[in-house]
Design a protein around this motif. Structure first.
Motif, mmCIF file in Angstrom:
data_model
loop_
_atom_site.group_PDB
_atom_site.id
_atom_site.type_symbol
_atom_site.label_atom_id
_atom_site.label_comp_id
_atom_site.label_asym_id
_atom_site.label_seq_id
_atom_site.Cartn_x
_atom_site.Cartn_y
_atom_site.Cartn_z
ATOM 1 N N LEU A 116 -0.089 11.800 5.408
ATOM 2 C CA LEU A 116 -0.843 12.792 4.659
ATOM 3 C C LEU A 116 -0.047 13.034 3.384
ATOM 4 O O LEU A 116 1.179 13.140 3.429
ATOM 5 C CB LEU A 116 -0.969 14.096 5.452
ATOM 6 C CG LEU A 116 -1.678 13.980 6.799
ATOM 7 C CD1 LEU A 116 -1.682 15.337 7.498
ATOM 8 C CD2 LEU A 116 -3.099 13.469 6.629
ATOM 9 N N GLU A 117 -0.734 13.060 2.260
ATOM 10 C CA GLU A 117 -0.081 13.356 0.978
ATOM 11 C C GLU A 117 -0.688 14.648 0.468
ATOM 12 O O GLU A 117 -1.850 14.680 0.079
ATOM 13 C CB GLU A 117 -0.344 12.235 -0.034
ATOM 14 C CG GLU A 117 0.208 12.534 -1.423
ATOM 15 C CD GLU A 117 -0.286 11.567 -2.512
ATOM 16 O OE1 GLU A 117 -1.458 11.188 -2.494
ATOM 17 O OE2 GLU A 117 0.528 11.200 -3.364
ATOM 18 N N LEU A 118 0.087 15.723 0.516
ATOM 19 C CA LEU A 118 -0.418 16.973 -0.029
ATOM 20 C C LEU A 118 -0.047 17.050 -1.491
ATOM 21 O O LEU A 118 1.061 16.664 -1.881
ATOM 22 C CB LEU A 118 0.108 18.169 0.777
ATOM 23 C CG LEU A 118 -0.775 18.400 2.016
ATOM 24 C CD1 LEU A 118 -0.427 17.452 3.120
ATOM 25 C CD2 LEU A 118 -0.735 19.828 2.470
ATOM 26 N N HIS A 159 -8.924 15.027 -1.110
ATOM 27 C CA HIS A 159 -9.095 14.625 -2.504
ATOM 28 C C HIS A 159 -9.310 13.123 -2.649
ATOM 29 O O HIS A 159 -10.131 12.678 -3.433
ATOM 30 C CB HIS A 159 -7.852 15.075 -3.291
ATOM 31 C CG HIS A 159 -7.857 14.648 -4.721
ATOM 32 N ND1 HIS A 159 -7.139 13.571 -5.170
ATOM 33 C CD2 HIS A 159 -8.491 15.162 -5.800
ATOM 34 C CE1 HIS A 159 -7.341 13.439 -6.476
ATOM 35 N NE2 HIS A 159 -8.147 14.380 -6.880
ATOM 36 N N HIS A 160 -8.556 12.328 -1.896
ATOM 37 C CA HIS A 160 -8.718 10.879 -2.006
ATOM 38 C C HIS A 160 -8.176 10.186 -0.755
ATOM 39 O O HIS A 160 -7.460 10.793 0.033
ATOM 40 C CB HIS A 160 -8.001 10.329 -3.249
ATOM 41 C CG HIS A 160 -6.497 10.449 -3.224
ATOM 42 N ND1 HIS A 160 -5.825 11.555 -3.676
ATOM 43 C CD2 HIS A 160 -5.540 9.587 -2.789
ATOM 44 C CE1 HIS A 160 -4.514 11.368 -3.525
ATOM 45 N NE2 HIS A 160 -4.316 10.175 -2.994
ATOM 46 N N ILE A 161 -8.545 8.923 -0.614
ATOM 47 C CA ILE A 161 -7.902 8.080 0.390
ATOM 48 C C ILE A 161 -7.156 6.985 -0.359
ATOM 49 O O ILE A 161 -7.558 6.608 -1.465
ATOM 50 C CB ILE A 161 -8.880 7.467 1.411
ATOM 51 C CG1 ILE A 161 -9.827 6.473 0.744
ATOM 52 C CG2 ILE A 161 -9.678 8.554 2.130
ATOM 53 C CD1 ILE A 161 -10.551 5.584 1.737
ATOM 54 N N CYS A 162 -6.083 6.506 0.227
ATOM 55 C CA CYS A 162 -5.302 5.466 -0.440
ATOM 56 C C CYS A 162 -5.164 4.261 0.465
ATOM 57 O O CYS A 162 -4.740 4.371 1.617
ATOM 58 C CB CYS A 162 -3.916 5.989 -0.807
ATOM 59 S SG CYS A 162 -2.873 4.702 -1.542
ATOM 60 N N LEU A 163 -5.542 3.114 -0.075
ATOM 61 C CA LEU A 163 -5.393 1.852 0.642
ATOM 62 C C LEU A 163 -4.232 1.076 0.039
ATOM 63 O O LEU A 163 -4.130 0.944 -1.185
ATOM 64 C CB LEU A 163 -6.679 1.027 0.540
ATOM 65 C CG LEU A 163 -7.925 1.705 1.115
ATOM 66 C CD1 LEU A 163 -9.150 0.834 0.878
ATOM 67 C CD2 LEU A 163 -7.762 1.982 2.601
ATOM 68 N N ILE A 192 -11.020 6.567 -4.291
ATOM 69 C CA ILE A 192 -10.168 5.593 -3.608
ATOM 70 C C ILE A 192 -9.005 5.222 -4.521
ATOM 71 O O ILE A 192 -9.207 4.858 -5.684
ATOM 72 C CB ILE A 192 -10.962 4.316 -3.232
ATOM 73 C CG1 ILE A 192 -12.121 4.673 -2.297
ATOM 74 C CG2 ILE A 192 -10.037 3.281 -2.565
ATOM 75 C CD1 ILE A 192 -13.077 3.503 -2.018
ATOM 76 N N GLU A 193 -7.799 5.334 -3.968
ATOM 77 C CA GLU A 193 -6.590 4.935 -4.676
ATOM 78 C C GLU A 193 -6.111 3.623 -4.051
ATOM 79 O O GLU A 193 -6.116 3.483 -2.828
ATOM 80 C CB GLU A 193 -5.508 6.018 -4.483
ATOM 81 C CG GLU A 193 -4.151 5.673 -5.076
ATOM 82 C CD GLU A 193 -3.076 6.736 -4.758
ATOM 83 O OE1 GLU A 193 -3.287 7.550 -3.830
ATOM 84 O OE2 GLU A 193 -2.034 6.744 -5.439
ATOM 85 N N LEU A 194 -5.740 2.675 -4.884
ATOM 86 C CA LEU A 194 -5.073 1.464 -4.384
ATOM 87 C C LEU A 194 -3.596 1.602 -4.708
ATOM 88 O O LEU A 194 -3.221 2.119 -5.765
ATOM 89 C CB LEU A 194 -5.629 0.210 -5.070
ATOM 90 C CG LEU A 194 -7.125 -0.063 -4.886
ATOM 91 C CD1 LEU A 194 -7.501 -1.356 -5.613
ATOM 92 C CD2 LEU A 194 -7.500 -0.139 -3.418
ATOM 93 N N ASP A 246 -2.938 3.791 3.698
ATOM 94 C CA ASP A 246 -1.598 4.275 3.381
ATOM 95 C C ASP A 246 -1.518 5.788 3.563
ATOM 96 O O ASP A 246 -0.630 6.288 4.222
ATOM 97 C CB ASP A 246 -1.229 3.905 1.945
ATOM 98 C CG ASP A 246 0.227 4.213 1.646
ATOM 99 O OD1 ASP A 246 1.085 3.378 2.001
ATOM 100 O OD2 ASP A 246 0.515 5.293 1.090
ATOM 101 N N HIS A 247 -2.434 6.489 2.931
ATOM 102 C CA HIS A 247 -2.444 7.936 3.106
ATOM 103 C C HIS A 247 -3.784 8.555 2.759
ATOM 104 O O HIS A 247 -4.639 7.911 2.147
ATOM 105 C CB HIS A 247 -1.328 8.599 2.278
ATOM 106 C CG HIS A 247 -1.457 8.427 0.794
ATOM 107 N ND1 HIS A 247 -0.793 7.442 0.092
ATOM 108 C CD2 HIS A 247 -2.167 9.118 -0.133
ATOM 109 C CE1 HIS A 247 -1.096 7.546 -1.189
ATOM 110 N NE2 HIS A 247 -1.932 8.547 -1.357
ATOM 111 N N ILE A 248 -3.921 9.811 3.185
ATOM 112 C CA ILE A 248 -5.059 10.641 2.793
ATOM 113 C C ILE A 248 -4.490 11.729 1.900
ATOM 114 O O ILE A 248 -3.516 12.399 2.280
ATOM 115 C CB ILE A 248 -5.751 11.244 4.030
ATOM 116 C CG1 ILE A 248 -6.336 10.124 4.890
ATOM 117 C CG2 ILE A 248 -6.831 12.236 3.619
ATOM 118 C CD1 ILE A 248 -6.830 10.585 6.252
HETATM 119 ZN ZN ZN Z 1 -2.354 9.330 -3.212
#
Ligand code: ZN
Length: 134
Positions: free
Chosen positions: A53-55, A77-81, A127-129, A7-9
């Protein structure tokens, strides 16, 4: 159950203005910006194909993002799936012994329900879900 999608980084920055400059220079645009009170951050989303990209800029010194920047500096900071059934994933990960930060989903940006796994579960990657709420 569909396979998770990227989804985003998430990228921690001190300032959204300064932090998004390089991506705007590359031709990307801020498509969405919002404050997420539960995380004490202001976010800006720039879409890159099917992902974003999520800043993340801290809104308070006790924001997790402020603490991250203090310890490790600005950066990834994180990756989001993106997943279909966040509760089922959390239950399964928990039963397999993975450490979770959020055992139940919390409100995230875009009205999504999100949960973070502990970085120890992701070999150092936070990791964010996220489950889209349509
Ligand atoms: Zn996020």
């Amino acid at each position: 159950m569909n396979k998770p999608k990227l989804d985003h980084i998430g990228i921690a920055v001190k300032s959204l203005d300064a932090g998004t400059a390089i991506y705007r220079a590359l031709g990307l645009e801020i498509e969405h910006s919002e404050t997420v009170e539960t995380q004490k951050v202001r976010t800006a989303f720039l879409s890159v194909g099917d992902s974003n990209l999520e800043l993340l800029e801290p809104t308070s010194p006790d924001s997790p993002i402020a603490k991250f920047i203090e310890k490790r500096g600005e950066g990834i900071h994180h990756i989001c799936l993106r997943v279909d059934d966040i509760e089922a994933h959390l239950a399964r990960l928990k039963s397999e012994g993975y450490r979770l930060i959020n055992e139940a989903p919390v409100p995230g940006a875009h009205g999504c329900r999100v949960a973070f796994l502990h970085p120890a579960a992701g070999n150092g990657v936070l990791i964010e879900l996220s489950e889209k709420h349509d």
